[in-house]
Scaffold this motif. Structure first.
Motif, short mmCIF file in Angstrom:
data_model
loop_
_atom_site.label_atom_id
_atom_site.label_comp_id
_atom_site.label_asym_id
_atom_site.label_seq_id
_atom_site.Cartn_x
_atom_site.Cartn_y
_atom_site.Cartn_z
N LYS A 25 0.91 -1.33 0.03
CA LYS A 25 0.04 -0.13 -0.12
C LYS A 25 0.98 1.26 -0.05
CE LYS A 25 -4.32 -1.99 2.22
NZ LYS A 25 -5.06 -2.00 3.46
N ALA A 26 2.11 1.10 0.82
CA ALA A 26 2.99 2.31 0.69
C ALA A 26 3.50 2.44 -0.43
CB ALA A 26 3.93 2.00 1.95
N ASP A 27 3.86 1.44 -1.42
CA ASP A 27 4.37 1.57 -2.56
C ASP A 27 3.61 2.16 -3.53
OD1 ASP A 27 6.87 0.58 -1.69
OD2 ASP A 27 6.50 -1.48 -2.34
N ALA A 28 2.10 1.85 -3.61
CA ALA A 28 1.04 2.38 -4.41
C ALA A 28 0.84 3.86 -4.08
CB ALA A 28 0.04 1.16 -4.35
N ALA A 29 1.27 4.30 -3.18
CA ALA A 29 0.73 5.73 -2.65
C ALA A 29 1.15 6.51 -3.89
CB ALA A 29 1.67 6.18 -1.39
N PRO A 30 0.71 7.69 -4.18
CA PRO A 30 0.88 8.63 -5.31
C PRO A 30 2.01 9.35 -4.97
CG PRO A 30 -1.04 9.30 -3.95
CD PRO A 30 -0.61 7.92 -3.37
#
Length: 290
Positions: A25-30
């Motif tokens: 989820k952290a990697d997918a953050a904009p």
């Protein structure tokens, strides 16, 4: 296994899975938005207002109605201004998602161009960067008809700078001249010099190699001709030497391993080209037999 240990292991596994899920989820953050500075800007003088304006790009200029040239159908297009790799530009997008671009004169126009100006730019032909794209650029200047050929002479902007052309002969504009100030007479003279010089002999790729090969063959052929001439001159010198002794053509031919006709031809050539005067032929003394 004790119950406490099983619960602890399960909790650890669940915690590890949760950590991995949280990592995804952290990697997918904009990612934070970024924008390049204009050429006229510097990090030291950049203001917060300038930074916010850059981050707001692309800027929506507005919309206007446009008729399809083929169908006549009227649709509403949207125009946006932005800065790209090749400089500032406008993008026009139609309802079906098709887009078209036009370059802007300066980066500042990104924030000042309006719908009317955009409409004017998109009504003009696009000048493409590659061969065959868009319409040809208009000439920088028209100089009139060449007095020698009668063809109209213009100055155009090419890939390597300004050049003079009459549609057939092209001449790069020398550095001492400017497209705006060069006299037509000077341009006509430069084209005449180029025509007199003929086509360039510089070759590229296969053509250059073919020309080099052809030149190499010609170079090899020259020594053969020279060698033949040298051999012929050597034979004539020998013919003259023996003729000076009063030898007959047949006797000379036997001596040099040739024919009487060839010897006669050499004597005639020496007479016509070198003014040779042959002495009287002396009969060969008969050989004595023992």
């Amino acid at each position: 296994m004790p119950a406490g240990e099983g619960e602890t292991a399960a909790a650890g596994t669940a915690g590890s899975a949760g950590a991995k899920k949280g990592s995804k989820k952290a990697d997918a953050a904009p990612r934070p938005k970024m924008a390049s500075l204009f050429k006229t800007m510097s990090p030291e003088s950049l203001t917060l207002e300038d930074a916010l304006r850059l981050l707001s790009l692309p800027r929506e200029v507005g919309t206007y109605e446009e008729a399809n040239a083929e169908t006549g159908e009227v649709s509403q297009v949207t125009v946006a201004a932005n800065n790209g790799r090749y400089g500032p530009y406008l993008t026009k997008t139609t309802p079906d998602g098709k887009s078209e671009t036009r370059s802007l004169g300066s980066e500042d126009e990104i924030f000042t161009v309006d719908v009317d100006k955009a409409k004017e730019l998109f009504s003009q032909p696009k000048y493409g960067r590659g061969r065959g794209r868009g319409a040809a650029k208009p000439p920088l200047r028209e100089l009139g008809a060449d007095p020698e050929t009668g063809k109209p002479v213009t100055i155009k902007d090419g890939r390597f700078g300004a050049y003079i052309t009459d549609g057939e002969t092209n001449r790069t504009l020398p550095r001492q001249y400017a497209p705006e100030t060069i006299e037509p007479a000077d341009a006509f003279r430069l084209l005449a010099e180029k025509r007199a010089a003929g086509p360039s002999t510089r070759g590229r790729g296969g053509r250059g190699r073919a020309a080099s090969a052809k030149g190499a063959k010609g170079t090899k052929a020259a020594p053969k001709v020279n060698a033949a001439e040298a051999k012929r001159a050597e034979r004539r010198a020998e013919v003259r030497k023996l003729a000076d002794k009063g030898w007959a053509n047949t006797r000379i031919a036997e001596k040099i391993g040739s024919t009487a006709a060839t010897v006669k031809g050499d004597i005639d050539w020496l007479t016509a080209n070198e003014g040779y005067t042959r002495p009287a032929v002396v009969a060969k003394a008969p050989s004595s037999k023992k």
